[in-house]
Design a protein around this motif. Structure first.
Motif, PDB file in Angstrom:
ATOM      1  N   VAL A  10       0.843  -1.207   0.000  1.00 57.07           N
ATOM      2  CA  VAL A  10       0.000   0.000   0.000  1.00 57.07           C
ATOM      3  C   VAL A  10       0.871   1.247   0.000  1.00 57.07           C
ATOM      4  N   MET A  11       1.930   1.259   0.758  1.00 58.24           N
ATOM      5  CA  MET A  11       2.836   2.421   0.805  1.00 58.24           C
ATOM      6  C   MET A  11       3.537   2.623  -0.543  1.00 58.24           C
ATOM      7  N   ASP A  12       3.949   1.544  -1.177  1.00 56.74           N
ATOM      8  CA  ASP A  12       4.554   1.648  -2.517  1.00 56.74           C
ATOM      9  C   ASP A  12       3.553   2.214  -3.518  1.00 56.74           C
ATOM     10  N   PHE A  13       2.315   1.748  -3.412  1.00 61.39           N
ATOM     11  CA  PHE A  13       1.271   2.233  -4.307  1.00 61.39           C
ATOM     12  C   PHE A  13       1.031   3.722  -4.086  1.00 61.39           C
ATOM     13  N   GLU A  14       1.069   4.174  -2.830  1.00 62.42           N
ATOM     14  CA  GLU A  14       0.888   5.595  -2.517  1.00 62.42           C
ATOM     15  C   GLU A  14       2.013   6.422  -3.127  1.00 62.42           C
ATOM     16  N   GLN A  15       3.240   5.943  -3.042  1.00 60.16           N
ATOM     17  CA  GLN A  15       4.378   6.651  -3.626  1.00 60.16           C
ATOM     18  C   GLN A  15       4.247   6.737  -5.148  1.00 60.16           C
ATOM     19  N   GLN A  16       3.792   5.665  -5.748  1.00 63.26           N
ATOM     20  CA  GLN A  16       3.591   5.683  -7.199  1.00 63.26           C
ATOM     21  C   GLN A  16       2.526   6.695  -7.584  1.00 63.26           C
ATOM     22  N   LEU A  17       1.443   6.771  -6.807  1.00 64.15           N
ATOM     23  CA  LEU A  17       0.385   7.747  -7.087  1.00 64.15           C
ATOM     24  C   LEU A  17       0.904   9.174  -6.961  1.00 64.15           C
ATOM     25  N   GLU A  18       1.698   9.450  -5.933  1.00 62.78           N
ATOM     26  CA  GLU A  18       2.270  10.782  -5.767  1.00 62.78           C
ATOM     27  C   GLU A  18       3.189  11.131  -6.935  1.00 62.78           C
ATOM     28  N   SER A  19       3.964  10.169  -7.375  1.00 62.44           N
ATOM     29  CA  SER A  19       4.850  10.377  -8.517  1.00 62.44           C
ATOM     30  C   SER A  19       4.039  10.674  -9.781  1.00 62.44           C
ATOM     31  N   MET A  20       2.961   9.945  -9.971  1.00 61.54           N
ATOM     32  CA  MET A  20       2.115  10.169 -11.148  1.00 61.54           C
ATOM     33  C   MET A  20       1.435  11.530 -11.075  1.00 61.54           C
ATOM     34  N   GLN A  21       1.037  11.965  -9.868  1.00 63.05           N
ATOM     35  CA  GLN A  21       0.433  13.281  -9.720  1.00 63.05           C
ATOM     36  C   GLN A  21       1.425  14.381 -10.087  1.00 63.05           C
ATOM     37  N   GLN A  22       2.669  14.220  -9.664  1.00 62.76           N
ATOM     38  CA  GLN A  22       3.701  15.195 -10.003  1.00 62.76           C
ATOM     39  C   GLN A  22       3.923  15.241 -11.522  1.00 62.76           C
ATOM     40  N   GLN A  23       3.982  14.085 -12.149  1.00 63.17           N
ATOM     41  CA  GLN A  23       4.136  14.037 -13.606  1.00 63.17           C
ATOM     42  C   GLN A  23       2.949  14.692 -14.289  1.00 63.17           C
ATOM     43  N   PHE A  24       1.748  14.496 -13.755  1.00 62.26           N
ATOM     44  CA  PHE A  24       0.547  15.089 -14.330  1.00 62.26           C
ATOM     45  C   PHE A  24       0.592  16.609 -14.199  1.00 62.26           C
ATOM     46  N   ARG A  25       1.048  17.138 -13.054  1.00 63.43           N
ATOM     47  CA  ARG A  25       1.181  18.591 -12.882  1.00 63.43           C
ATOM     48  C   ARG A  25       2.178  19.157 -13.892  1.00 63.43           C
TER      49      ARG A  25
END
Length: 120
Positions: A10-25
Motif C-alpha cells: 500500500v505504501m509503494d502504491f501511494e508513492q507511485q500515485l504521488e509520482s504520477m500526480q507530479q508528472q501530471f502537474r
C-alpha cells in the motif's frame, strides 16, 4: 507477516500515485505553455496577414502587371528596412552613415533625420 507485506504494498502504491500526480502537474504546465505559445503565434499570424493585405492594396495595378513577384518583394524590402531603421533611431541609435550604430545619447541627429526623410 502478511499484514506487513500488505502495508508495504500500500505504501509503494501511494508513492507511485504521488509520482504520477507530479508528472501530471508537469504535463499540465507544458500543455498550458504550449497553448499560450499557440495563441501568440495565431495573433502574430493574423497581424502578418493583415500587413500583407495592406501591402497588396498599396501596390499600383499598372506596376503589378509588370512583374508582381519582384514588385512585391521590392515594396516589402523597402518598407521593412525603413521600419527597422526608424525603430533603431527611436531606440536611441544613429542610422546615418556618419555615426551608424553608435548611441545618440538622447539628442536628435540631423544626419539621421535627413536620411530617414529621404526614405519617405
Amino acid at each position: 507477516m502478511k499484514d506487513k507485506n500488505f502495508l508495504d504494498t500500500v505504501m509503494d502504491f501511494e508513492q507511485q500515485l504521488e509520482s504520477m500526480q507530479q508528472q501530471f502537474r508537469e504535463l499540465k504546465a507544458v500543455v498550458a505553455h504550449t497553448m499560450e505559445e499557440h495563441h501568440a503565434l495565431q495573433l502574430e499570424n493574423h497581424h502578418l496577414r493583415a500587413r500583407l493585405d495592406e501591402l497588396h492594396e498599396a501596390v499600383p495595378e499598372a506596376a503589378a502587371a509588370v512583374d508582381p513577384v519582384k514588385l512585391e518583394r521590392a515594396v516589402m524590402d523597402i518598407g521593412e528596412g525603413y521600419d527597422n531603421l526608424a525603430r533603431l533611431y527611436h531606440e536611441g541609435y544613429h542610422v546615418c552613415h556618419v555615426h551608424f550604430g553608435s548611441s545618440r545619447k538622447g539628442d536628435d541627429c540631423l544626419f539621421c533625420l535627413s536620411f530617414l526623410n529621404k526614405q519617405n
